[in-house]
Scaffold this active site. Structure first.
Site, PDB file in Angstrom:
ATOM      1  N   ASP A  89      -7.590   6.583 -15.349  1.00 34.52           N
ATOM      2  CA  ASP A  89      -8.121   7.307 -14.177  1.00 34.52           C
ATOM      3  C   ASP A  89      -8.093   8.745 -14.767  1.00 34.52           C
ATOM      4  O   ASP A  89      -7.571   8.821 -15.802  1.00 34.52           O
ATOM      5  CB  ASP A  89      -7.351   7.188 -13.058  1.00 34.52           C
ATOM      6  CG  ASP A  89      -5.731   7.146 -13.378  1.00 34.52           C
ATOM      7  OD1 ASP A  89      -5.449   7.333 -14.651  1.00 34.52           O
ATOM      8  OD2 ASP A  89      -4.906   6.708 -12.555  1.00 34.52           O
TER       9      ASP A  89
ATOM     10  N   ASN B  92       3.737   3.962  -3.443  1.00 38.25           N
ATOM     11  CA  ASN B  92       3.043   3.669  -2.592  1.00 38.25           C
ATOM     12  C   ASN B  92       2.335   2.374  -2.833  1.00 38.25           C
ATOM     13  O   ASN B  92       1.363   1.706  -1.956  1.00 38.25           O
ATOM     14  CB  ASN B  92       2.247   4.643  -1.821  1.00 38.25           C
ATOM     15  CG  ASN B  92       1.009   5.086  -2.608  1.00 38.25           C
ATOM     16  OD1 ASN B  92       0.983   4.557  -3.669  1.00 38.25           O
ATOM     17  ND2 ASN B  92       0.424   6.200  -2.142  1.00 38.25           N
TER      18      ASN B  92
ATOM     19  N   HIS C 103       0.180   2.198  -5.405  1.00 36.12           N
ATOM     20  CA  HIS C 103      -1.016   2.590  -6.169  1.00 36.12           C
ATOM     21  C   HIS C 103      -1.310   1.783  -7.432  1.00 36.12           C
ATOM     22  O   HIS C 103      -0.180   1.999  -8.282  1.00 36.12           O
ATOM     23  CB  HIS C 103      -1.584   3.810  -5.950  1.00 36.12           C
ATOM     24  CG  HIS C 103      -0.869   4.692  -6.745  1.00 36.12           C
ATOM     25  ND1 HIS C 103      -0.551   6.090  -6.016  1.00 36.12           N
ATOM     26  CD2 HIS C 103      -0.463   4.621  -7.943  1.00 36.12           C
ATOM     27  CE1 HIS C 103      -0.131   6.620  -7.045  1.00 36.12           C
ATOM     28  NE2 HIS C 103      -0.070   6.294  -8.171  1.00 36.12           N
TER      29      HIS C 103
ATOM     30  N   GLU D 128      -5.452   4.344  -3.943  1.00 36.93           N
ATOM     31  CA  GLU D 128      -4.232   4.337  -2.994  1.00 36.93           C
ATOM     32  C   GLU D 128      -4.487   3.257  -2.038  1.00 36.93           C
ATOM     33  O   GLU D 128      -5.426   2.633  -1.806  1.00 36.93           O
ATOM     34  CB  GLU D 128      -4.466   5.739  -2.335  1.00 36.93           C
ATOM     35  CG  GLU D 128      -4.484   6.883  -3.311  1.00 36.93           C
ATOM     36  CD  GLU D 128      -2.985   7.208  -3.679  1.00 36.93           C
ATOM     37  OE1 GLU D 128      -2.317   6.527  -3.583  1.00 36.93           O
ATOM     38  OE2 GLU D 128      -3.015   8.598  -3.951  1.00 36.93           O
TER      39      GLU D 128
HETATM   40  C1  GLP Z   1       0.294   8.014 -11.538  1.00 38.12           C
HETATM   41  C2  GLP Z   1      -1.085   7.421 -12.155  1.00 38.12           C
HETATM   42  C3  GLP Z   1      -0.643   5.647 -12.202  1.00 38.12           C
HETATM   43  C4  GLP Z   1       0.803   5.484 -12.662  1.00 38.12           C
HETATM   44  C5  GLP Z   1       1.654   6.123 -11.384  1.00 38.12           C
HETATM   45  C6  GLP Z   1       3.210   6.002 -11.523  1.00 38.12           C
HETATM   46  O1  GLP Z   1      -0.413   8.780 -10.262  1.00 38.12           O
HETATM   47  N1  GLP Z   1      -2.138   7.430 -11.775  1.00 38.12           N
HETATM   48  O2  GLP Z   1      -1.561   5.137 -13.040  1.00 38.12           O
HETATM   49  O3  GLP Z   1       0.865   4.254 -12.713  1.00 38.12           O
HETATM   50  O4  GLP Z   1       1.323   7.395 -10.992  1.00 38.12           O
HETATM   51  O5  GLP Z   1       3.643   7.057 -12.705  1.00 38.12           O
HETATM   52  P1  GLP Z   1       5.052   7.172 -13.381  1.00 38.12           P
HETATM   53  O6  GLP Z   1       4.841   5.934 -14.440  1.00 38.12           O
HETATM   54  O7  GLP Z   1       5.166   8.309 -13.712  1.00 38.12           O
HETATM   55  O8  GLP Z   1       5.926   6.640 -12.187  1.00 38.12           O
END
Ligand code: GLP
Length: 237
Positions: free
Chosen positions: A66, A132, A134, A139
């Site tokens: 992404d 949440n 995702h 989402e």
């Molecule tokens: C972001 C990314 C995800 C990631 C998630 C968790 O929004 N788009 O791909 O897995 O958040 O992030 P973190 O590893 O910092 O908890």
């Protein structure tokens, strides 16, 4: 779904071994990359293994999950920048073989799936998980049939990611992300979750119903998923 529970460091080492195994068997493997704080230990371990000559990415190709809409690769909060700084610049991958969806030319988002397909499909997709549920930026409520598309970020995701920006106002409102179907098309998926804050969603996506309201729950339907958890993230299982 296979669940592996250990310390964050061990989890990173074990996940890194999956790359070693895959690239030994298939040096030109197609890798699916993820951002966030969770994969940082893994990326450091991959850089170490690469320098030690235990794994090579020279023939591999990588497609990231992404990107924020509106940020180009020079922005220090773009996911392209993140990948360059935290992984690609530290391993022997050919930069021309690293792809991140464009946050600028978003009208061509769906072509990302065609590019992945033309490359032969993703052999191993790495995922983190949002609080949440995702995956990527899919989402809650994202159709399971979705391919790469533009999404509006939820307030909770923007709040969670605000820590990387100077203020919440600077967090982009939209992102482009591989869809759920894009992720499910990967031959193998590894998901890493660490820390206490992830414990409730980890329980829900593994033990709860398969529902579009919890995007990661779709992984219960994938034939080859390994979930790497530290003890805190696994504490409610
Ligand atoms: C972001 C990314 C995800 C990631 C998630 C968790 O929004 N788009 O791909 O897995 O958040 O992030 P973190 O590893 O910092 O908890």
């Amino acid at each position: 779904m296979k669940i592996i529970i250990d310390t964050p460091e061990k989890v990173a080492e074990m996940a890194a071994q999956r790359y070693v195994e895959l690239l030994k068997e298939k040096p030109d493997a197609i890798l699916g990359g993820a951002t966030g704080s969770t994969p940082l230990l893994l990326y450091a371990e991959l850089a170490r293994l690469n320098k030690a000559g235990e794994v090579s990415f020279a023939k591999a190709k990588s497609f990231n999950l992404d990107e924020y809409v509106g940020l180009d690769g020079t922005h220090d909060q773009s996911y392209r920048y993140f990948m360059d700084k935290n992984l690609f610049e530290h391993i022997d991958i050919d930069m021309a073989n690293t792809r991140v969806p464009s946050g600028i030319n978003t009208e061509i988002a769906a072509e990302y799936d065609k590019e992945i397909e033309a490359a032969g499909g993703i052999d191993m997709q790495l995922l983190g998980i949002g609080n949440n549920g995702h995956i990527g930026f899919n989402e809650p409520g994202t159709p399971f049939g979705s391919i790469t598309h533009v999404v509006e970020l939820t307030e909770s995701t923007r709040q969670a990611n605000a820590r990387f920006f100077e203020s919440i106002d600077e967090v982009p409102t939209h992102a482009v992300t591989m869809g759920i179907k894009t992720v499910m098309n990967a031959k193998k998926v590894i998901l890493i979750a660490t820390g206490k804050a992830k414990a409730p969603i980890v329980r829900e996506f593994i033990k709860g119903a398969v529902t579009e309201e919890v995007p990661a729950s779709v992984l219960q339907l994938h034939p080859d998923v390994e979930v790497f958890l530290d003890h805190e993230a696994a504490s409610l299982l």
